[in-house]
Each structure stands twice: as C-alpha cells, then as structure tokens.
Design a protein around this motif. Structure first.
Motif, PDB file in Angstrom:
ATOM      1  N   THR A  31      42.810  41.122  60.499  1.00 40.73           N
ATOM      2  CA  THR A  31      41.470  41.037  59.922  1.00 40.73           C
ATOM      3  C   THR A  31      40.455  40.750  61.018  1.00 40.73           C
ATOM      4  O   THR A  31      40.761  40.073  62.008  1.00 40.73           O
ATOM      5  N   THR A  88      41.615  45.053  58.056  1.00 44.33           N
ATOM      6  CA  THR A  88      40.551  44.757  57.097  1.00 44.33           C
ATOM      7  C   THR A  88      39.397  44.120  57.856  1.00 44.33           C
ATOM      8  O   THR A  88      39.597  43.160  58.608  1.00 44.33           O
ATOM      9  N   TYR A 139      35.759  42.226  57.497  1.00 45.94           N
ATOM     10  CA  TYR A 139      34.882  41.480  56.599  1.00 45.94           C
ATOM     11  C   TYR A 139      33.499  41.386  57.249  1.00 45.94           C
ATOM     12  O   TYR A 139      33.355  40.827  58.342  1.00 45.94           O
ATOM     13  N   GLY A 177      35.682  44.500  53.538  1.00 35.63           N
ATOM     14  CA  GLY A 177      35.496  43.375  52.636  1.00 35.63           C
ATOM     15  C   GLY A 177      34.205  42.653  52.949  1.00 35.63           C
ATOM     16  O   GLY A 177      33.565  42.893  53.980  1.00 35.63           O
ATOM     17  N   SER A 178      33.808  41.757  52.067  1.00 37.48           N
ATOM     18  CA  SER A 178      32.577  40.990  52.228  1.00 37.48           C
ATOM     19  C   SER A 178      32.831  39.701  53.009  1.00 37.48           C
ATOM     20  O   SER A 178      33.855  39.031  52.832  1.00 37.48           O
ATOM     21  N   ARG A 217      28.363  41.982  48.435  1.00 37.96           N
ATOM     22  CA  ARG A 217      29.250  42.998  47.864  1.00 37.96           C
ATOM     23  C   ARG A 217      28.463  44.238  47.440  1.00 37.96           C
ATOM     24  O   ARG A 217      28.884  45.370  47.696  1.00 37.96           O
ATOM     25  N   VAL A 234      34.223  47.173  46.540  1.00 39.62           N
ATOM     26  CA  VAL A 234      34.638  46.216  47.573  1.00 39.62           C
ATOM     27  C   VAL A 234      35.324  45.066  46.853  1.00 39.62           C
ATOM     28  O   VAL A 234      34.696  44.350  46.068  1.00 39.62           O
ATOM     29  N   ARG A 235      36.621  44.911  47.101  1.00 38.21           N
ATOM     30  CA  ARG A 235      37.434  44.013  46.277  1.00 38.21           C
ATOM     31  C   ARG A 235      37.768  42.690  46.948  1.00 38.21           C
ATOM     32  O   ARG A 235      38.326  41.794  46.309  1.00 38.21           O
ATOM     33  N   HIS A 236      37.432  42.549  48.247  1.00 41.25           N
ATOM     34  CA  HIS A 236      37.976  41.426  49.003  1.00 41.25           C
ATOM     35  C   HIS A 236      36.883  40.663  49.751  1.00 41.25           C
ATOM     36  O   HIS A 236      35.894  41.240  50.192  1.00 41.25           O
ATOM     37  N   TYR A 258      35.895  39.582  42.925  1.00 39.94           N
ATOM     38  CA  TYR A 258      36.804  39.785  44.060  1.00 39.94           C
ATOM     39  C   TYR A 258      38.250  39.602  43.612  1.00 39.94           C
ATOM     40  O   TYR A 258      38.558  38.729  42.796  1.00 39.94           O
TER      41      TYR A 258
END
Length: 251
Positions: free
Chosen positions: A56, A80, A82, A118-119, A143, A154-156, A177
């Motif tokens: 990440t 991923t 963020y 992701g956010s 998001r 955006v799920r995470h 989320y």
C-alpha cells in the motif's frame, strides 16, 4: 526520493533501496494481492491465494503515477494507493506540509498500472479527534472526488497515520467503505479486523533483511490485538489538543 522534504524523510526510501525491497517481494514466493482481495476474503466472498502480501502507498506523492507505479508494474506487483484528495486538486485544502504531489488528473494512470485506488481522506487530519460532522465530511467527500475521477466505486479507506477509534471505524462502515487500514506496526492475519487492518510502515532505515523477515512472518507482532494504555492515553491527549488548536495533521 533521494532528497525528500525533512518532514516526510523518515517515511521514504531511496530509489535503489525501493527496487531492492520490491525484488525481495517478487522473489519471496508470496502472492501479491490488493486490499480488495483481502476484503473479499474477510467478507467470505473468495479465498485468498497462498501466502498473500499486500503493498500500500499513502497520500499521493508525485512519484506514484510515474517511477513507483512503473517499478511495480515491471515486476507484476499489484498495489493499493490511498489518496489524500485535498492535496491533489487545485486550490484543495490539506494539512499535509509542502511536498511534490501528483494531480487528480493522473489517478486513472495508477489504475492502468494495476493499482487499486482507496481514500486517504480530504485533509489528512487525525480522524479520531474530529467532530462527527467533520469526520463525515472527510470520509464522504474524499470518496466522492475519487469516484468521480475514476468512474467506479471506491471501497477502501486508510486512516491518516493510522489514527482511529471505535467511532471512526463505525462511521467508516456507515460511509460505505468495505475495509479500512490502520498502521499498528504489525503483520495482519486472517483474523484481522476489517476496519483496522494492520500494516507495517517501511521507514528509511529499514533494510532488505527487515523486509525479508516480514515476508517470512518474523520481526513484528500479529494483529488483531487490543489497544494498550499508551495508545489510549495518546488518543485522549490528542483529542484535548485538537479542542484547543483545531484539526491537526496526522503525521
């Protein structure tokens, strides 16, 4: 970066060290996956592959859609990212100190390189010190901006500097989320909590040997575990400080 701004230097690595870390991961026999795969596993939708590892990247620094994403793609390593949206849009409001940042227009490039998005909130504030209204804004506005840029859900979420609390975790779930990552300086596990998945921070002084130890399951505790008295006390101190000074950069 070879010469990062002083405020972020501890959390950066030199390009040659980064390449060595990625080579260690690629050669470890582990299967790189995104947080989305972890979410599917924790929700019972799909099993994880053998020996998974997740990479990440937080904030959205300028190198991310260029040399960083390219180095990952060359090795076939998904990741991923963020993103702190207030630092990426013209005239946006962010608590991040000055640093070269990517632009929102380049978010699609990350997805093209195999990165999941992701956010990381709007301003990078300490979420566990915010009012409910301010917290809801951080979670929902970031998001919405990312979904508009990507044209997909955006799920995470990743909590800035890992700061969270039961209220923050509950509101993150209500905001839609599926997962949220903390820090915890620990290895995750298949018993981990969906709304504070443990991560390890790679600091400037970490060596390839450290990365190899983590890949072998050594050198760090394993989540989940309860917050200790120091963590709880530090949270209450930061909350009191925020009442006097307002939102504070999480770093």
């Amino acid at each position: 970066m070879d010469d990062p701004p002083s405020w972020i230097a501890e959390f950066t690595v030199r390009p040659r060290d980064f390449a060595a870390h990625l080579d260690a991961i690629a050669g470890s026999g582990r299967t790189p996956v995104t947080i989305g795969a972890i979410a599917d596993h924790l929700a019972g939708r799909a099993p994880l592959p053998p020996r998974p590892v997740v990479l990440t990247f937080d904030d959205g620094f300028a190198d991310l859609p260029g040399p960083t994403a390219e180095a990952l793609a060359r090795r076939g390593l998904p990741a991923t990212a963020y993103l702190t949206t207030g630092a990426l849009v013209p005239g946006g409001r962010s608590l991040l100190p000055p640093a070269p940042m990517m632009t929102l227009a380049r978010v699609a490039e990350l997805a093209q390189h195999g990165m999941e998005i992701g956010s990381h909130t709007v301003t990078h504030a300490q979420l566990d010190t915010l009012s409910p209204k301010a917290l809801a804004y951080e979670l929902r506005a970031s998001r919405a901006v990312l979904e508009d840029a990507l044209g997909r859900p955006v799920r995470h979420l990743a909590y800035p500097h890992g700061y969270n609390s039961p209220r923050v975790r509950a509101m993150s779930a209500r905001a839609g989320y599926e997962t949220a990552t903390a820090v915890r300086h620990a290895l995750s596990s298949d018993r981990d909590e969906r709304y504070r998945i443990a991560r390890l921070i790679v600091r400037r002084g970490h060596t390839v040997a450290d990365v190899e130890d983590w890949l072998a399951g050594r050198g760090a505790r394993v989540a989940p575990y309860r917050d200790g008295p120091k963590t709880v006390g530090w949270r209450w101190y930061r909350r009191a400080r925020a009442l006097l000074r307002g939102p504070v950069f999480a770093g």
